[in-house]
Design a protein around this motif. Structure first.
Motif, PDB file in Angstrom:
ATOM      1  N   VAL A 449       0.835  -1.204   0.000  1.00 37.12           N
ATOM      2  CA  VAL A 449       0.000   0.000   0.000  1.00 37.12           C
ATOM      3  C   VAL A 449       0.867   1.250   0.000  1.00 37.12           C
ATOM      4  O   VAL A 449       0.569   2.239  -0.694  1.00 37.12           O
ATOM      5  N   LYS A 450       1.944   1.230   0.753  1.00 28.99           N
ATOM      6  CA  LYS A 450       2.864   2.379   0.754  1.00 28.99           C
ATOM      7  C   LYS A 450       3.478   2.575  -0.633  1.00 28.99           C
ATOM      8  O   LYS A 450       3.669   3.727  -1.086  1.00 28.99           O
ATOM      9  N   PHE A 451       3.764   1.523  -1.332  1.00 28.41           N
ATOM     10  CA  PHE A 451       4.318   1.623  -2.685  1.00 28.41           C
ATOM     11  C   PHE A 451       3.301   2.222  -3.642  1.00 28.41           C
ATOM     12  O   PHE A 451       3.659   3.046  -4.499  1.00 28.41           O
ATOM     13  N   PRO A 470      -8.373  -7.874  -5.350  1.00 27.58           N
ATOM     14  CA  PRO A 470      -7.680  -8.238  -4.101  1.00 27.58           C
ATOM     15  C   PRO A 470      -6.467  -9.136  -4.313  1.00 27.58           C
ATOM     16  O   PRO A 470      -5.603  -9.222  -3.446  1.00 27.58           O
ATOM     17  N   THR A 471      -6.404  -9.780  -5.493  1.00 25.72           N
ATOM     18  CA  THR A 471      -5.254 -10.647  -5.766  1.00 25.72           C
ATOM     19  C   THR A 471      -3.951  -9.873  -5.745  1.00 25.72           C
ATOM     20  O   THR A 471      -2.875 -10.435  -5.508  1.00 25.72           O
ATOM     21  N   LEU A 472      -4.045  -8.562  -5.965  1.00 22.12           N
ATOM     22  CA  LEU A 472      -2.850  -7.729  -5.988  1.00 22.12           C
ATOM     23  C   LEU A 472      -2.061  -7.823  -4.684  1.00 22.12           C
ATOM     24  O   LEU A 472      -0.829  -7.723  -4.684  1.00 22.12           O
ATOM     25  N   LEU A 473      -2.751  -8.029  -3.573  1.00 18.84           N
ATOM     26  CA  LEU A 473      -2.094  -8.090  -2.265  1.00 18.84           C
ATOM     27  C   LEU A 473      -1.308  -9.381  -2.065  1.00 18.84           C
ATOM     28  O   LEU A 473      -0.509  -9.475  -1.130  1.00 18.84           O
ATOM     29  N   THR A 474      -1.531 -10.354  -2.904  1.00 20.34           N
ATOM     30  CA  THR A 474      -0.805 -11.618  -2.770  1.00 20.34           C
ATOM     31  C   THR A 474       0.419 -11.679  -3.667  1.00 20.34           C
ATOM     32  O   THR A 474       1.173 -12.641  -3.592  1.00 20.34           O
TER      33      THR A 474
END
Length: 622
Positions: A449-451, A470-474
């Motif tokens: 998230v910071k990126f 949501p797959t982005l978080l994996t």
């Protein structure tokens, strides 16, 4: 060996060792002559003309120390009353150091070598002076108190514990010897294993002591009896066999201790685990984590558990894998296993779903308590999921049962709330990508998230982006997300001034970050060099990179070039083949209509100019 002169209280060597000048004295062999050398009434006393014997000098310090102790004892005896003297004669008091010395000599396995001229007797088994040693029972003789009652004082208790420790050391050495000679183990492995087997060595020590009661071992030494116990237990061949089956020495030591002396149970249970396809290093894991219940349960009980799992959808060739990853299942009773299976079946799982779930994550069935399992299911229902929905969710991602509510789920939910994600959004994320709720918040989610914030994605758009994709978080930040952004900022020409546009592009199409730069590069080159499109087209339509270069981009671009058409990337690629063909035909027809309309107007104007006089035509043009 020394003898005490009764008059001068000096220790003298036997006549065969003392250099007398008189031959008559040298030829005497009776020890009484030496002991009564200063007795004038003795018939065997040496003549006064003979010279006195030469005393030894190299043991003078130890001799003087002994004489001082004897003189102190004589003074103490003179101060004692008659009953005390009688008691002292019956049970002589032995100094503490002498007790320790005698105890070690009587219990240690290896004796200190004896040499001529030794003051202290080194071996109680010596035939010449063994009978002169105080009996071992004097070490533990109870002292008498003022009231006449017996009690064991602290010194005697300390001596008993010292005796036990010495026996343990002797047993340890015997076990090491058996490991190295019979088992052919190295000294390092033997020492590491033996240091972890204190309980088993105590068992050997007790069994060796109990063998003393048997007639055939009544006159045997402790060493022989301890060695017999070790050989009869077959522990050394078992250790060799377990090591061959890839068990580490910590696992072997723990199994031997869990067996409580029944070493044969270990080999039997290993064979049974092999029969259900438990292999390699997991044999030790299954036995150790299964605890005493596996070793001390009957085969019938263990087989019933396996058959029940097979009847509920766990394939027979999966059982070994399941038991290897969750050996606690074998420690439960059959009723407990039935209760755990019913917990998931009641949520709508069929046999296929249940068997797949247990194979994917065996700990979901046997690692948690029933209370913990109910708490996690109830927490998932708070997102608006029904009982059947939770069942489908767990069948697809059973790893959720391994997550902590307090340490993982609650902090994650609070973090999502901060970015504007509602419960409905979390339910969507949980349904689309339940693995997000198994991801570590601080290590994986917060850095990503910071990126996104650093590349220009607004805070209010982050929540929508995560709900949408949501797959982005994996994805891996360093291996997948960051390389794509670096490619866009270096090869694609996105400058720092346009970083906000890049953020919009990522927010609009976060799937872009999952692609490999090697996949993006040829599409970008074709766009800029062949299609001659500006960078703004990619920013407006980042989904361009999601289409196949050979299957869609190049063929449709050729159609447009052949028909001299130019349209936006969105209309070029986002439609199906039928829609694209219809779109091209419509554009061609409109263009032809437009061109025919322009041509018709020009023809009419030409005809008008031919009919109208010149001055009138000039007025109309003006």
């Amino acid at each position: 060996m020394l003898f005490l002169c009764q008059k001068c209280s000096l220790y003298l060597l036997p006549c065969s060792f003392v250099p007398f000048k008189s031959k008559s004295i040298c030829n005497q062999t009776s020890t009484s002559t030496i002991l009564n050398c200063h007795n004038p009434h003795s018939q065997d006393a040496p003549d006064e003309h003979h010279q006195s014997p030469v005393h030894r000098k190299h043991n003078s310090k130890s001799t003087n120390f002994l004489l001082q102790n004897l003189s102190q004892n004589n003074q103490n005896q003179q101060q004692l009353t008659a009953p005390q003297k009688i008691e002292l004669e019956e049970h002589p008091i032995m100094p503490h150091q002498e007790k320790v010395k005698l105890l070690e000599l009587s219990l240690v396995r290896k004796r200190t070598p004896q040499f001529p001229g030794s003051i202290y007797v080194q071996s109680p088994s010596d035939s010449d002076v063994g009978s002169s040693l105080p009996p071992i029972r004097n070490l533990f003789q109870s002292s008498v108190d003022n009231d006449g009652g017996g009690h064991v004082d602290e010194e005697e208790e300390e001596m008993i514990m010292r005796a036990v420790e010495i026996r343990r050391k002797v047993t340890l050495e015997i076990f090491k010897e058996a490991m190295m000679k019979e088992g052919r183990f190295g000294i390092t492995y033997t020492t590491n294993l033996a240091n972890r087997l204190q309980g088993f060595l105590d068992y050997v020590m007790i069994e060796a002591a109990s063998l003393k009661r048997m007639p055939e071992y009544s006159n045997s030494s402790f060493n022989l009896r301890a060695k017999t116990v070790i050989e009869d237990s077959q522990v050394v061949p078992l250790i060799r066999w377990l090591k061959h089956n890839e068990l580490s020495y910590p696992q072997i030591s723990k199994l031997i201790l869990l067996s409580r002396g029944r070493i044969d149970l270990i080999r039997d249970r290993v064979q049974w685990l092999k029969s259900i396809h438990v292999k390699g290093e997991f044999l030790g894991v299954a036995l150790v984590k299964g605890g005493e219940n596996i070793l001390h349960r009957s085969y019938k009980e263990l087989d019933e558990i396996v058959e029940y799992l097979v009847s509920n959808g766990v394939r027979r060739d999966w059982v070994g894998y399941v038991i290897s990853r969750c050996p606690q299942l074998l420690s439960y009773s059959l009723e407990e296993v039935k209760t755990r299976v019913a917990f998931y079946v009641d949520m709508g799982m069929n046999e296929k779903d249940f068997g797949t779930m247990v194979f994917d994550f065996p700990r979901a069935l046997g690692h948690l308590t029933m209370e913990e399992m109910n708490q996690k299911v109830n927490y998932l229902k708070e997102f608006g999921l029904k009982n059947e929905d939770v069942g489908k969710l767990l069948a697809f991602r059973p790893q959720l049962m391994g997550c902590s509510i307090e340490e993982q789920w609650k902090p994650l939910v609070k973090y999502f709330y901060y970015y504007g994600i509602t419960k409905d959004g979390m339910r969507r994320m949980l349904t689309l990508k339940p693995m997000v709720f198994c991801t570590d918040l601080k290590l994986n989610i917060v850095p990503k998230v910071k990126f996104f914030q650093d590349i220009g994605v607004r805070d209010d758009a982050i929540g929508n982006m995560l709900v949408k994709f949501p797959t982005l978080l994996t994805y891996s930040l360093n291996k997948k997300i960051r390389p794509v952004v670096i490619f866009l900022m270096t090869k694609a020409g996105v400058t720092e001034k346009d970083i906000a546009k890049l953020g919009e592009m990522v927010a609009d199409f976060p799937l872009l970050l999952r692609y490999n730069p090697d996949v993006l590069r040829p599409k970008y080159v074709y766009l800029r060099r062949t299609m001659i499109r500006p960078l703004q087209d990619i920013i407006e339509f980042p989904r361009f990179f999601s289409y196949s270069l050979e299957g869609r981009i190049i063929p449709r671009h050729k159609v447009l070039v052949e028909n001299q058409l130019n349209i936006k990337l969105r209309y070029m690629l986002a439609s199906s083949d039928v829609q694209f063909k219809k779109l091209v035909n419509d554009l061609i027809r409109k263009r032809n209509k437009f061109q025919s309309g322009v041509a018709g107007e020009e023809e009419e104007e030409t005809q008008s100019e031919a009919v109208i006089p010149g001055d009138t035509a000039t007025k109309l043009q003006s």
